[in-house]
Design a protein around this motif. Structure first.
Motif, PDB file in Angstrom:
ATOM      1  N   UNK A   1     -45.818 -16.589 -31.030  1.00 16.06           N
ATOM      2  CA  UNK A   1     -45.844 -15.206 -31.441  1.00 16.06           C
ATOM      3  C   UNK A   1     -46.053 -14.278 -30.251  1.00 16.06           C
ATOM      4  N   UNK A   2     -46.848 -14.714 -29.276  1.00 24.55           N
ATOM      5  CA  UNK A   2     -47.113 -13.868 -28.109  1.00 24.55           C
ATOM      6  C   UNK A   2     -46.078 -14.114 -27.021  1.00 24.55           C
ATOM      7  N   UNK A   3     -44.853 -14.129 -27.408  1.00 29.87           N
ATOM      8  CA  UNK A   3     -43.767 -14.352 -26.453  1.00 29.87           C
ATOM      9  C   UNK A   3     -43.616 -13.097 -25.588  1.00 29.87           C
ATOM     10  N   UNK A   4     -43.511 -13.254 -24.268  1.00 30.26           N
ATOM     11  CA  UNK A   4     -43.404 -12.080 -23.398  1.00 30.26           C
ATOM     12  C   UNK A   4     -42.076 -11.363 -23.622  1.00 30.26           C
ATOM     13  N   UNK A   5     -42.115 -10.060 -23.495  1.00 25.72           N
ATOM     14  CA  UNK A   5     -40.913  -9.246 -23.666  1.00 25.72           C
ATOM     15  C   UNK A   5     -40.028  -9.395 -22.437  1.00 25.72           C
ATOM     16  N   UNK A   6     -38.750  -9.030 -22.560  1.00 25.80           N
ATOM     17  CA  UNK A   6     -37.866  -9.111 -21.389  1.00 25.80           C
ATOM     18  C   UNK A   6     -38.366  -8.251 -20.233  1.00 25.80           C
ATOM     19  N   UNK A   7     -39.017  -7.170 -20.535  1.00 25.51           N
ATOM     20  CA  UNK A   7     -39.549  -6.313 -19.483  1.00 25.51           C
ATOM     21  C   UNK A   7     -40.676  -7.016 -18.730  1.00 25.51           C
ATOM     22  N   UNK A   8     -41.543  -7.702 -19.464  1.00 21.81           N
ATOM     23  CA  UNK A   8     -42.634  -8.443 -18.828  1.00 21.81           C
ATOM     24  C   UNK A   8     -42.092  -9.612 -18.009  1.00 21.81           C
ATOM     25  N   UNK A   9     -41.041 -10.261 -18.514  1.00 21.41           N
ATOM     26  CA  UNK A   9     -40.429 -11.355 -17.753  1.00 21.41           C
ATOM     27  C   UNK A   9     -39.843 -10.833 -16.452  1.00 21.41           C
ATOM     28  N   UNK A  10     -39.174  -9.670 -16.512  1.00 24.25           N
ATOM     29  CA  UNK A  10     -38.572  -9.097 -15.310  1.00 24.25           C
ATOM     30  C   UNK A  10     -39.641  -8.713 -14.298  1.00 24.25           C
ATOM     31  N   UNK A  11     -40.753  -8.145 -14.758  1.00 23.92           N
ATOM     32  CA  UNK A  11     -41.839  -7.778 -13.850  1.00 23.92           C
ATOM     33  C   UNK A  11     -42.441  -9.020 -13.194  1.00 23.92           C
ATOM     34  N   UNK A  12     -42.577 -10.101 -13.948  1.00 24.69           N
ATOM     35  CA  UNK A  12     -43.121 -11.338 -13.386  1.00 24.69           C
ATOM     36  C   UNK A  12     -42.164 -11.920 -12.351  1.00 24.69           C
ATOM     37  N   UNK A  13     -40.867 -11.866 -12.621  1.00 21.15           N
ATOM     38  CA  UNK A  13     -39.882 -12.390 -11.672  1.00 21.15           C
ATOM     39  C   UNK A  13     -39.883 -11.582 -10.391  1.00 21.15           C
ATOM     40  N   UNK A  14     -40.047 -10.274 -10.519  1.00 24.89           N
ATOM     41  CA  UNK A  14     -40.061  -9.420  -9.331  1.00 24.89           C
ATOM     42  C   UNK A  14     -41.304  -9.701  -8.499  1.00 24.89           C
ATOM     43  N   UNK A  15     -42.427  -9.886  -9.125  1.00 22.53           N
ATOM     44  CA  UNK A  15     -43.660 -10.121  -8.367  1.00 22.53           C
ATOM     45  C   UNK A  15     -43.623 -11.454  -7.634  1.00 22.53           C
ATOM     46  N   UNK A  16     -42.862 -12.424  -8.119  1.00 21.06           N
ATOM     47  CA  UNK A  16     -42.766 -13.730  -7.464  1.00 21.06           C
ATOM     48  C   UNK A  16     -41.771 -13.721  -6.304  1.00 21.06           C
ATOM     49  N   UNK A  17     -40.822 -12.831  -6.310  1.00 24.81           N
ATOM     50  CA  UNK A  17     -39.765 -12.843  -5.275  1.00 24.81           C
ATOM     51  C   UNK A  17     -40.299 -12.274  -3.969  1.00 24.81           C
ATOM     52  N   UNK A  18     -39.520 -12.444  -2.904  1.00 23.16           N
ATOM     53  CA  UNK A  18     -39.911 -11.901  -1.610  1.00 23.16           C
ATOM     54  C   UNK A  18     -39.729 -10.393  -1.620  1.00 23.16           C
ATOM     55  N   UNK A  19     -40.557  -9.717  -0.854  1.00 25.82           N
ATOM     56  CA  UNK A  19     -40.550  -8.256  -0.863  1.00 25.82           C
ATOM     57  C   UNK A  19     -39.445  -7.653  -0.004  1.00 25.82           C
ATOM     58  N   UNK A  20     -38.866  -8.384   0.902  1.00 24.73           N
ATOM     59  CA  UNK A  20     -37.927  -7.791   1.840  1.00 24.73           C
ATOM     60  C   UNK A  20     -36.462  -8.089   1.511  1.00 24.73           C
ATOM     61  N   UNK A  21     -36.142  -8.644   0.381  1.00 28.02           N
ATOM     62  CA  UNK A  21     -34.749  -8.998   0.073  1.00 28.02           C
ATOM     63  C   UNK A  21     -34.091  -7.910  -0.784  1.00 28.02           C
ATOM     64  N   UNK A  22     -32.789  -7.871  -0.725  1.00 25.27           N
ATOM     65  CA  UNK A  22     -32.018  -6.894  -1.501  1.00 25.27           C
ATOM     66  C   UNK A  22     -32.105  -7.202  -2.989  1.00 25.27           C
ATOM     67  N   UNK A  23     -32.219  -8.483  -3.322  1.00 25.84           N
ATOM     68  CA  UNK A  23     -32.325  -8.863  -4.732  1.00 25.84           C
ATOM     69  C   UNK A  23     -33.601  -8.296  -5.343  1.00 25.84           C
ATOM     70  N   UNK A  24     -34.666  -8.267  -4.551  1.00 24.68           N
ATOM     71  CA  UNK A  24     -35.929  -7.718  -5.048  1.00 24.68           C
ATOM     72  C   UNK A  24     -35.785  -6.213  -5.289  1.00 24.68           C
ATOM     73  N   UNK A  25     -35.127  -5.555  -4.362  1.00 27.15           N
ATOM     74  CA  UNK A  25     -34.945  -4.119  -4.532  1.00 27.15           C
ATOM     75  C   UNK A  25     -34.115  -3.820  -5.783  1.00 27.15           C
ATOM     76  N   UNK A  26     -33.068  -4.610  -6.026  1.00 24.85           N
ATOM     77  CA  UNK A  26     -32.264  -4.426  -7.230  1.00 24.85           C
ATOM     78  C   UNK A  26     -33.077  -4.725  -8.482  1.00 24.85           C
ATOM     79  N   UNK A  27     -33.880  -5.756  -8.411  1.00 22.01           N
ATOM     80  CA  UNK A  27     -34.709  -6.107  -9.565  1.00 22.01           C
ATOM     81  C   UNK A  27     -35.728  -5.007  -9.851  1.00 22.01           C
ATOM     82  N   UNK A  28     -36.340  -4.466  -8.795  1.00 24.69           N
ATOM     83  CA  UNK A  28     -37.288  -3.365  -8.987  1.00 24.69           C
ATOM     84  C   UNK A  28     -36.597  -2.151  -9.609  1.00 24.69           C
ATOM     85  N   UNK A  29     -35.398  -1.866  -9.142  1.00 29.07           N
ATOM     86  CA  UNK A  29     -34.654  -0.749  -9.720  1.00 29.07           C
ATOM     87  C   UNK A  29     -34.334  -1.011 -11.186  1.00 29.07           C
TER      88      UNK A  29
END
Length: 115
Positions: A1-29
């Motif tokens: 029932x407490x399944x994370x929302x797609x927004x929470x999943x995206x935030x978790x994926x962004x926090x795990x990625x490297x901060x200096x890559x273009x993929x991170x910047x796209x994910x943050x956007x």
């Protein structure tokens, strides 16, 4: 029932990625865009539809407008055809009058030459 929302999943994926890559910047956007869209959707749902003022669909009004548009188009088409036929008649009449004038002038010259 407490399944994370797609927004929470995206935030978790962004926090795990490297901060200096273009993929991170796209994910943050993408995350920011999702947050903005969710906020706008929530605001829209709270405000409700602003352009509807309680008027129901009136089929008779639209059928009348459509009928008048069709009749107006038919009248315009008829008038355009009448104008075209009149223009052709004027052209044919002008050609006939010119031919008659040339023939009569030729006959008149022959008459004067033989006199």
């Amino acid at each position: 029932m407490n399944e994370p929302t797609p927004l929470a999943k995206a935030e978790a994926a962004v926090s795990e990625a490297e901060n200096n890559s273009a993929a991170v910047q796209l994910a943050l956007a993408a995350v920011e865009l999702a947050k903005t869209a969710a906020a706008q959707q929530q605001t829209f749902q709270q405000q409700g539809c602003q352009h509807h003022h309680g008027q129901d669909f009136n089929a008779r009004k639209w059928l009348t407008l459509g009928g008048l548009a069709i009749v107006g188009g038919c009248v315009a088409c008829f008038l355009a055809m009448a104008f075209a036929v009149a223009a052709v008649a004027v052209g044919i009449g002008g050609a006939c009058a010119t031919g008659c004038f040339l023939i009569l002038r030729s006959l008149w010259r022959d008459y004067l030459n033989t006199r």
